[in-house]
Design an enzyme around this catalytic site. Structure first.
Site, PDB file in Angstrom:
ATOM      1  N   HIS A 174       0.819  -1.224   0.000  1.00  0.00           N
ATOM      2  CA  HIS A 174       0.000   0.000   0.000  1.00  0.00           C
ATOM      3  C   HIS A 174       0.853   1.275   0.000  1.00  0.00           C
ATOM      4  O   HIS A 174       0.360   2.340  -0.357  1.00  0.00           O
ATOM      5  CB  HIS A 174      -1.031  -0.008   1.139  1.00  0.00           C
ATOM      6  N   LYS A 178       0.463   5.481  -2.041  1.00  0.00           N
ATOM      7  CA  LYS A 178       0.463   6.796  -1.392  1.00  0.00           C
ATOM      8  C   LYS A 178       0.871   7.867  -2.394  1.00  0.00           C
ATOM      9  O   LYS A 178       1.874   7.728  -3.091  1.00  0.00           O
ATOM     10  CB  LYS A 178       1.426   6.813  -0.196  1.00  0.00           C
ATOM     11  N   GLU A 212       6.483   4.758  13.642  1.00  0.00           N
ATOM     12  CA  GLU A 212       5.072   4.728  14.061  1.00  0.00           C
ATOM     13  C   GLU A 212       4.984   4.967  15.560  1.00  0.00           C
ATOM     14  O   GLU A 212       5.857   4.544  16.311  1.00  0.00           O
ATOM     15  CB  GLU A 212       4.462   3.356  13.766  1.00  0.00           C
ATOM     16  N   ASP A 231       7.379  -7.303   8.360  1.00  0.00           N
ATOM     17  CA  ASP A 231       6.175  -6.471   8.271  1.00  0.00           C
ATOM     18  C   ASP A 231       6.436  -5.179   7.497  1.00  0.00           C
ATOM     19  O   ASP A 231       5.557  -4.697   6.785  1.00  0.00           O
ATOM     20  CB  ASP A 231       5.691  -6.144   9.695  1.00  0.00           C
ATOM     21  N   HIS A 236       7.666  -2.408   2.385  1.00  0.00           N
ATOM     22  CA  HIS A 236       7.577  -0.947   2.267  1.00  0.00           C
ATOM     23  C   HIS A 236       8.958  -0.268   2.182  1.00  0.00           C
ATOM     24  O   HIS A 236       9.188   0.567   1.314  1.00  0.00           O
ATOM     25  CB  HIS A 236       6.825  -0.346   3.456  1.00  0.00           C
ATOM     26  N   LYS A 336       7.847   0.426  15.916  1.00  0.00           N
ATOM     27  CA  LYS A 336       6.565   0.749  16.549  1.00  0.00           C
ATOM     28  C   LYS A 336       6.850   1.414  17.893  1.00  0.00           C
ATOM     29  O   LYS A 336       7.909   1.229  18.478  1.00  0.00           O
ATOM     30  CB  LYS A 336       5.762  -0.529  16.763  1.00  0.00           C
TER      31      LYS A 336
END
Ligand code: BG6
Length: 483
Positions: A174, A178, A212, A231, A236, A336
């Protein structure tokens, strides 16, 4: 026959992704008049019995995920009228026959199968679709994670590849949807200013960060088997790296972007097992405070064993073995529960070759490309301090995109779903790219799995373990926020 008509078949129709991302994105596309009038959305799931029950589920679960400012009751009702529902048990081939019959009763046009399910279901679903002839001429969308490592991702790709040709397969990352990531291509290849400097002669190092504030958000079980490297990095971050480092493509709407990204992924210097501790740092968050709120440790999250050694933070030094980039370190980082939510690319240029104006202040020309939030570009330069002498000071030129473009930004999923329906493959990951990314990541995964020391601790609300800073210090540099 209407060429732009479509049927969008959504497996995992009551799943989290359908609820949060896919159905709201389809609503937005519908609202924006971007979907053909006759296009239908066929949700497939096991739990809801019939269409009435499914529509009830949508009312309860999806409505709230559409931003309030975009919600319009009449438009919403129009959107719901596109929806059909098929209850399906994956283990019953007879259910796929029923699905086929329902699809055949709808207007013909492009048929898209979106698998918003776990990767273990990709192959069984594709086989069952092929058994009833539904693979012919259709497009299939596969969500990440596509496998767990190179072998499992190859197994999925091999099996799906026997049923669908590569041009029928849309692998989602995804980040490529963007607007700000596409803008990177515009920045690099729509301007002459940057391209001549975009190479080893002028660039000292590059940083790419996706930080994040969120933790694992109730996905502890899944995340604990995944970790940050699988992940975020395998997909990404390596995609961003390949866009930043690629050669100019011949054209945008074709395989040339994917060919150029692939060349970068294949040029990544393989990590030798003995070097891993020098080029890779893994961390795991402990309890801490983010914006005044106390948050628990990763190991205390639901679904995570207290002795988990899964990494929630990764920092890497990556090298690209080609003429353009030889010797330029690329520092990648994601985590994270960090101090801020920000995705940013920093290009550090070299010092001037000769300090004609006397002492140069620390720091140099630097381009900071902020992908999210608040997309912007900042170019740092040196300027003369007012006064008698020749002292220099750092100043910056700023470009905030929302000052130029007032229209709403399309969400990544909306853009990608429209691309699938319209048959545009450029923003999807090709099999060879995915394979190259897994191949590069795998030695790190293997080494970490066998090491008996776990990830380094960091407090939630900080920028990760100190070792991530030490790695850059060895190259005489530091992360942007440490300046
Ligand atoms: C997903 C990861 O792919 O990307 C999540 O699985 C992560 O763990 C998310 O939170 C980040 O995406 P974004 O668009 O919020 O930066």
């Amino acid at each position: 026959q209407n060429d732009s008509s479509f049927t969008f078949v959504l497996f995992g129709g009551t799943g989290d992704l359908a609820m949060r991302k896919i159905l709201p994105a389809l609503y937005e596309a519908h609202k924006g008049g971007m979907l053909d009038e006759s296009g239908k959305i066929v949700a497939v799931a096991r739990v809801a019995h019939d269409k009435a029950e499914y529509l009830q589920w949508i009312e309860e679960h999806v409505r709230g995920h559409v931003p309030k400012s975009d919600f319009d009751e009449t438009v919403w009702q129009g959107f719901l009228s596109r929806i059909e529902y098929v209850q399906l048990d994956l283990s019953k081939q007879g259910d796929f026959v029923l699905l086929r019959d329902q699809l055949l009763a709808l207007p013909s046009g492009i048929r898209v199968f979106y698998l918003a399910t776990g990767p273990s279901l990709f192959v069984p679903i594709c086989r069952a679709l092929a058994d009833v002839g539904l693979n012919e001429g259709a497009r299939i969308v596969l969500e990440k994670p596509l496998g767990y490592d190179l072998a499992s991702s190859n197994a999925i790709n091999d099996a799906v590849g026997e049923i669908f040709a590569e041009e029928q397969i849309y692998r989602i990352d995804h980040y490529l949807g963007k607007e700000s990531v596409q803008n990177l291509l515009a920045l690099r290849f729509g301007n002459v200013l940057f391209e001549p400097l975009w190479r080893r002669e002028w660039v000292e190092s590059i940083q790419i960060t996706i930080a994040e504030e969120l933790g694992v958000e109730g996905r502890g079980d899944f995340y604990n088997q995944t970790g940050a490297l699988r992940d975020m990095v395998q997909n990404h971050l390596l995609q961003l790296l390949s866009i930043v480092a690629m050669e100019p493509p011949h054209a945008i709407e074709s395989d040339s972007v994917r060919d150029e990204k692939l060349r970068v992924l294949r040029s990544l210097k393989p990590v030798q097992r003995g070097d891993i501790s020098k080029v890779a740092v893994r961390g795991q968050y402990h309890a801490g405070v983010i914006r005044g709120t106390h948050v628990p440790a990763y190991a205390a999250e639901k679904g995570v064993p207290p002795d988990s050694s899964t990494e929630t933070f990764v920092a890497l030094k990556v090298e690209i073995e080609n003429w353009r980039w030889a010797g330029v370190p690329f520092f990648l980082r994601t985590g994270k529960r960090l101090a801020d939510r920000v995705a940013e690319i920093v290009v550090n240029f070299r010092q001037v070759p000769h300090p004609a104006l006397g002492n140069m202040p620390a720091g140099q020309n630097r381009l900071v490309i902020r992908l999210q939030p608040n997309e912007s570009i900042r170019l740092y330069c040196q300027a003369k301090q007012p006064g008698e002498g020749w002292d220099l000071a750092q100043v910056h030129l700023d470009l905030a995109f929302d000052q130029f473009f007032k229209e709403n930004r399309m969400e990544a999923y909306q853009r990608l779903l429209l691309d699938v329906i319209n048959g545009r493959l450029a923003l999807f990951v090709r099999r060879d790219e995915q394979e190259a990314a897994w191949r590069w990541v795998e030695p790190i995964l293997d080494e970490w799995a066998t090491q008996n020391k776990g990830p380094k601790p960091y407090a939630a609300g900080t920028w990760g373990p100190a070792a991530a800073s030490a790695m850059l210090a060895q190259h005489g540099t530091c992360w942007l926020e440490e300046e």
